[in-house]
Design an enzyme around this catalytic site. Structure first.
Site, PDB file in Angstrom:
ATOM      1  N   ASP A 114     -14.202 -16.639  52.113  1.00 47.56           N
ATOM      2  CA  ASP A 114     -13.165 -16.070  51.344  1.00 47.56           C
ATOM      3  C   ASP A 114     -13.103 -14.488  51.710  1.00 47.56           C
ATOM      4  O   ASP A 114     -12.303 -13.917  51.053  1.00 47.56           O
ATOM      5  CB  ASP A 114     -13.654 -16.119  49.947  1.00 47.56           C
ATOM      6  CG  ASP A 114     -13.459 -17.807  49.534  1.00 47.56           C
ATOM      7  OD1 ASP A 114     -12.847 -18.432  50.393  1.00 47.56           O
ATOM      8  OD2 ASP A 114     -13.846 -17.997  48.523  1.00 47.56           O
ATOM      9  N   ALA A 170     -18.776 -18.487  39.838  1.00 43.02           N
ATOM     10  CA  ALA A 170     -17.343 -18.971  38.987  1.00 43.02           C
ATOM     11  C   ALA A 170     -16.460 -19.417  39.809  1.00 43.02           C
ATOM     12  O   ALA A 170     -15.404 -19.976  39.468  1.00 43.02           O
ATOM     13  CB  ALA A 170     -17.116 -17.867  38.399  1.00 43.02           C
ATOM     14  N   LEU A 203     -14.480 -17.345  41.445  1.00 40.26           N
ATOM     15  CA  LEU A 203     -13.671 -16.464  41.418  1.00 40.26           C
ATOM     16  C   LEU A 203     -13.647 -15.310  42.413  1.00 40.26           C
ATOM     17  O   LEU A 203     -12.647 -14.214  42.431  1.00 40.26           O
ATOM     18  CB  LEU A 203     -13.740 -15.570  39.905  1.00 40.26           C
ATOM     19  CG  LEU A 203     -13.218 -16.477  38.806  1.00 40.26           C
ATOM     20  CD1 LEU A 203     -13.623 -15.737  37.467  1.00 40.26           C
ATOM     21  CD2 LEU A 203     -11.739 -16.671  38.705  1.00 40.26           C
ATOM     22  N   GLY A 204     -14.309 -15.424  43.403  1.00 38.45           N
ATOM     23  CA  GLY A 204     -14.599 -14.640  44.655  1.00 38.45           C
ATOM     24  C   GLY A 204     -15.107 -13.296  44.401  1.00 38.45           C
ATOM     25  O   GLY A 204     -14.923 -12.376  45.317  1.00 38.45           O
ATOM     26  N   GLY A 205     -15.814 -13.022  43.272  1.00 35.73           N
ATOM     27  CA  GLY A 205     -16.329 -11.889  42.941  1.00 35.73           C
ATOM     28  C   GLY A 205     -16.963 -11.213  44.172  1.00 35.73           C
ATOM     29  O   GLY A 205     -16.913 -10.025  44.591  1.00 35.73           O
ATOM     30  N   GLY A 206     -18.322 -11.875  44.692  1.00 36.71           N
ATOM     31  CA  GLY A 206     -18.856 -11.257  45.504  1.00 36.71           C
ATOM     32  C   GLY A 206     -18.133 -11.299  47.051  1.00 36.71           C
ATOM     33  O   GLY A 206     -18.435 -10.086  47.401  1.00 36.71           O
ATOM     34  N   SER A 207     -17.183 -11.986  47.299  1.00 45.31           N
ATOM     35  CA  SER A 207     -16.465 -11.892  48.512  1.00 45.31           C
ATOM     36  C   SER A 207     -15.527 -10.788  48.478  1.00 45.31           C
ATOM     37  O   SER A 207     -15.413 -10.007  49.241  1.00 45.31           O
ATOM     38  CB  SER A 207     -15.579 -13.095  48.670  1.00 45.31           C
ATOM     39  OG  SER A 207     -16.430 -14.353  48.845  1.00 45.31           O
ATOM     40  N   LYS A 225     -10.081 -13.570  42.394  1.00 41.59           N
ATOM     41  CA  LYS A 225      -8.783 -14.621  43.020  1.00 41.59           C
ATOM     42  C   LYS A 225      -9.142 -15.758  42.265  1.00 41.59           C
ATOM     43  O   LYS A 225     -10.226 -16.320  41.536  1.00 41.59           O
ATOM     44  CB  LYS A 225      -8.997 -14.783  44.588  1.00 41.59           C
ATOM     45  CG  LYS A 225     -10.478 -15.561  45.149  1.00 41.59           C
ATOM     46  CD  LYS A 225     -10.589 -16.924  44.853  1.00 41.59           C
ATOM     47  CE  LYS A 225     -11.833 -17.425  45.585  1.00 41.59           C
ATOM     48  NZ  LYS A 225     -12.159 -18.865  45.274  1.00 41.59           N
TER      49      LYS A 225
HETATM   50  O1  C5P Z   1     -18.663 -18.843  53.676  1.00 46.15           O
HETATM   51  P1  C5P Z   1     -19.676 -18.890  52.474  1.00 46.15           P
HETATM   52  O2  C5P Z   1     -20.913 -18.214  52.759  1.00 46.15           O
HETATM   53  O3  C5P Z   1     -18.793 -18.518  51.234  1.00 46.15           O
HETATM   54  O4  C5P Z   1     -19.757 -20.626  52.258  1.00 46.15           O
HETATM   55  C1  C5P Z   1     -20.960 -20.632  51.503  1.00 46.15           C
HETATM   56  C2  C5P Z   1     -21.100 -22.385  52.044  1.00 46.15           C
HETATM   57  O5  C5P Z   1     -20.128 -23.089  51.605  1.00 46.15           O
HETATM   58  C3  C5P Z   1     -21.148 -22.335  53.519  1.00 46.15           C
HETATM   59  O6  C5P Z   1     -22.751 -22.376  53.901  1.00 46.15           O
HETATM   60  C4  C5P Z   1     -21.021 -23.969  53.536  1.00 46.15           C
HETATM   61  O7  C5P Z   1     -22.167 -24.907  53.417  1.00 46.15           O
HETATM   62  C5  C5P Z   1     -19.788 -24.266  52.563  1.00 46.15           C
HETATM   63  N1  C5P Z   1     -18.418 -23.971  52.917  1.00 46.15           N
HETATM   64  C6  C5P Z   1     -17.966 -25.057  53.604  1.00 46.15           C
HETATM   65  N2  C5P Z   1     -16.631 -25.150  53.885  1.00 46.15           N
HETATM   66  C7  C5P Z   1     -16.028 -23.641  53.669  1.00 46.15           C
HETATM   67  C8  C5P Z   1     -16.508 -22.744  52.925  1.00 46.15           C
HETATM   68  C9  C5P Z   1     -17.641 -22.977  52.422  1.00 46.15           C
HETATM   69  O8  C5P Z   1     -18.704 -26.024  53.805  1.00 46.15           O
HETATM   70  N3  C5P Z   1     -14.674 -23.804  54.028  1.00 46.15           N
END
Ligand code: C5P
Length: 306
Positions: free
Chosen positions: A144, A105, A107-111, A20
């Protein structure tokens, strides 16, 4: 782009996982739960990882990229163990992850891989879970992840999981440039300065709301109009850590594109070109770009929309 689809192929269940890009990302404020409230436009792009799975006694993961973990440090493994724990105790699968989307990146690959693993194992294990059940698990895995269970381009709020589908009036001809250095999402959010945070969520009216409106209007107009409204509030902290992103931006702009924006928390930069042939010529030109650590990877990604 179609939602994630599980296909049977030579004894395996297979799901393609797209990347993405965020063409707009405004940080609305910090939430009591520590996450940030976002207003963002996300678009799937045709750059794919592949997830394959077949039945096995326990859950195992292999990956063709040796730099990635294949245990609970990998979102695919976490998705599989979460799904089994909640809905399929004792079930196993041999899972293969073929990586093409660069990681760290934005690009959301892991998600996307995690969402694809949920869809793949839902099929393989015959669980028949609906989208909302999968979406609840997806949000536990990452902000994501739910997006990739949706139907395509969307305006996303909350942590990014509250999606309103968008049908842009045209297709997007994009060039993605990824420097060798990656960026860590958590670290970028931690570096966000107070100037990018209007206050606690709920401190409205937020004057930046009119920027959201301008971007959304441009989605209904032309790619040229959109070029002026691209935005990502995470670019400031990302450029602090990786100043070469500024250089990539300059090189993209001087190649004659409509606009440039970083995707997610970086480190990939995205240029919006006027048409597909312009995207190809810009990509050719950028292939020789370098950052202090080495060459960049360049991708042309034209959306199927419009
Ligand atoms: O949700 P995800 O694991 O991808 O997020 C990684 C880190 O990025 C979270 O632990 C948080 O510190 C930060 N984050 C945030 N607000 C978001 C998405 C991510 O603060 N909307």
């Amino acid at each position: 782009m179609l939602p994630l689809v599980a296909r049977e192929y030579a004894g395996w269940c297979q799901v393609w996982a797209p990347a993405k890009v965020n063409l707009y990302l405004r940080v609305v404020g910090k939430r009591p739960d520590g996450f940030h409230e976002l207003a963002t436009f996300m678009l799937p792009v045709p750059l794919f990882d592949t997830i394959l799975a077949r039945p096995a006694g326990n859950i195992s993961l292999q990956c063709d990229d040796p730099s990635l973990p294949v245990d609970s440090g990998n979102l695919v493994f976490r998705a599989a163990t979460l799904l089994a724990a909640r809905h399929a105790p004792g079930r196993g699968a041999e899972i293969e992850l073929r990586k093409r989307i660069p990681h760290q990146a934005g690009l959301g690959g892991g998600s996307s891989d995690a969402a694809a693993a949920l869809v793949c194992l839902n099929h393989l294990w015959g669980l028949d879970l609906g989208r909302s059940e999968l979406a609840a698990l997806a949000l536990e895995l990452g902000s994501d992840v739910p997006f990739f269970l949706g139907n395509g381009p969307a305006w996303c709020t909350g942590r990014g999981e509250i999606m309103t589908p968008v049908e842009p009036a045209y297709r997007f001809n994009l060039v993605v440039v990824k420097p060798m250095e990656g960026l860590c999402t958590r670290q970028i959010f931690q570096l966000l300065g107070a100037e990018n945070l209007p206050g606690a969520v709920g401190d409205f009216p937020d004057p930046k709301l009119q920027d959201d409106q301008a971007f959304q209007n441009a989605l209904r107009q032309t790619a040229m109009a959109l070029g002026n409204t691209l935005r990502n509030d995470l670019e400031v902290p990302s450029c602090q850590l990786l100043p070469s992103l500024e250089q990539i931006r300059k090189e993209m702009m001087s190649a004659g594109v409509l606009g440039v924006v970083m995707t997610g928390s970086g480190s990939a930069m995205v240029a919006l070109a006027a048409d597909a042939s312009k995207a190809v010529s810009v990509a050719q030109r950028l292939k020789s770009a370098r950052t202090p650590t080495g060459p960049v990877a360049v991708y042309v990604a034209c959306s199927a929309v419009g």
